[in-house]
Design an enzyme around this catalytic site. Structure first.
Site, PDB file in Angstrom:
ATOM      1  N   TYR A 166       0.833  -1.207   0.000  1.00 37.82           N
ATOM      2  CA  TYR A 166       0.000   0.000   0.000  1.00 37.82           C
ATOM      3  C   TYR A 166       0.864   1.253   0.000  1.00 37.82           C
ATOM      4  O   TYR A 166       0.679   2.170  -0.823  1.00 37.82           O
ATOM      5  CB  TYR A 166      -0.910  -0.042   1.223  1.00 37.82           C
ATOM      6  N   LYS A 172       1.348   4.073  -3.097  1.00 36.06           N
ATOM      7  CA  LYS A 172       1.082   5.491  -2.879  1.00 36.06           C
ATOM      8  C   LYS A 172       2.309   6.339  -3.232  1.00 36.06           C
ATOM      9  O   LYS A 172       2.184   7.412  -3.845  1.00 36.06           O
ATOM     10  CB  LYS A 172       0.674   5.734  -1.426  1.00 36.06           C
TER      11      LYS A 172
END
Length: 335
Positions: A149, A153
């Site tokens: 994750y 990002k």
């Protein structure tokens, strides 16, 4: 002004939409149209506003048509969350990296260089044994994500910076702390328990905390998060320079301090509904995250975190005053 919010039916997306509709303008320009794109429809009351249009379906599939309707402003909030990305690698790549690239290309094809705010995360900072994180990360801390994750990002931050350098968009990335307290059911984020250990006890339900009381983390209230997203959108590009990603303010607290605040606001019986039971998978993810955040560049924009976690809990109670089920665990509410 035409505004697009991806993830517009989600918790932060709907709060952002309500705030923008209530203001009626963004950066001094009247909002003519607000498009909410998500995999599900937004709350009916929100969709009743004549300025609101909805796009339901996977954002990756919507990008082909979004390129035909130029937007002045974009808030890109849609994302697969941390726990989902760790469990399903392909889902994370598709939902976060592939979709963001497709959205950026749609905006580039539209040709009007809209301003875009991307909801990044402090999970871009990761703990490395040879180069441990400082107690509180700041805007100059080197991002070394330790989760898929956080990696996705950070990659999107770089894409947005490069598309901005080329003049395709006017982008900026907000590194959000964990938004707490979220209403409703838990989501797939590894950080979900930060809301659960407050939300469930207030609803009269037992909550399991998967990490130790000493665990510290940076948290942001929903109100401050929405405020930060709008302020970053309205920030002068001259102020940002070429560094288009910045930390949003966070309240740096431990789980113990969160529970002490819960007791101070709601009483001992509510606090006692939290039970500790370690979850090794969650512990491993959380151990790689920052334990605190400094947001000097955001402070220069006038942004501040909540002054205490008691205020965060009180705001949640105020926001849910009309929801009997959400607060039935409070003394005198029927628990």
């Amino acid at each position: 002004m035409d505004v697009l919010i991806t993830g517009g039916a989600g918790f932060v997306g709907t709060r952002l939409a309500r705030e923008l509709l209530g203001r009626g303008e963004l950066d001094g320009r009247a909002i003519r149209r607000l498009v909410l794109a998500d995999q599900v429809a937004p709350p009916p009351a929100l969709a009743l506003d004549a300025r609101v249009e909805t796009r339901v379906g996977a954002l990756l599939d919507q990008c082909a048509t979004l390129r035909d309707e130029p937007f002045d402003a974009v808030f890109h909030l849609a994302s697969a969350v941390s726990g989902e990305c760790e469990r399903d690698f392909e889902l994370g790549l598709r939902s976060n990296l592939d979709t963001t690239r497709a959205l950026l290309d749609a905006l580039r094809a539209a040709g009007n260089a809209p301003r875009l705010v991307f909801s990044s995360t402090i999970a871009v900072f990761g703990n490395d044994a040879r180069h441990p994180l400082p107690p509180e990360v700041n805007d100059d801390t080197l991002p070394v994500p330790q989760t898929s994750y956080g990696t996705h990002k950070l990659m999107c931050e770089y894409l947005i910076a490069d598309y901005s350098r080329k003049g395709f968009i006017d982008g900026r990335s907000a590194r959000l702390a964990t938004v707490t307290v979220r209403p409703g059911r838990p989501n797939g984020a590894a950080s979900s328990f930060f809301s659960g250990i407050v939300r469930e006890p207030l609803a009269g339900v037992e909550s399991i905390c998967p990490v130790a009381p000493a665990v510290r983390h940076g948290l942001s209230s929903p109100r401050r998060t929405v405020e930060g997203l709008i302020a970053l959108f309205e920030a002068d590009r001259e102020h940002l320079g070429s560094r288009l990603a910045l930390n949003l303010p966070a309240l740096n607290v431990s789980v113990q301090q969160m529970l002490d605040a819960l007791e101070a606001v709601a009483g001992r019986a509510v606090r006692d509904r939290v039970r500790f039971e370690a979850d090794p998978a969650i512990v491993r993810i959380v151990d790689g995250w920052p334990t605190g955040v400094i947001a000097a560049r955001a402070a220069a924009l006038g942004l501040r975190p909540e002054t205490s976690f008691e205020h965060v809990i009180a705001a949640y109670i105020e926001d849910n005053a009309g929801d009997a089920a959400a607060l039935r665990g409070l003394p005198g509410r029927g628990a």
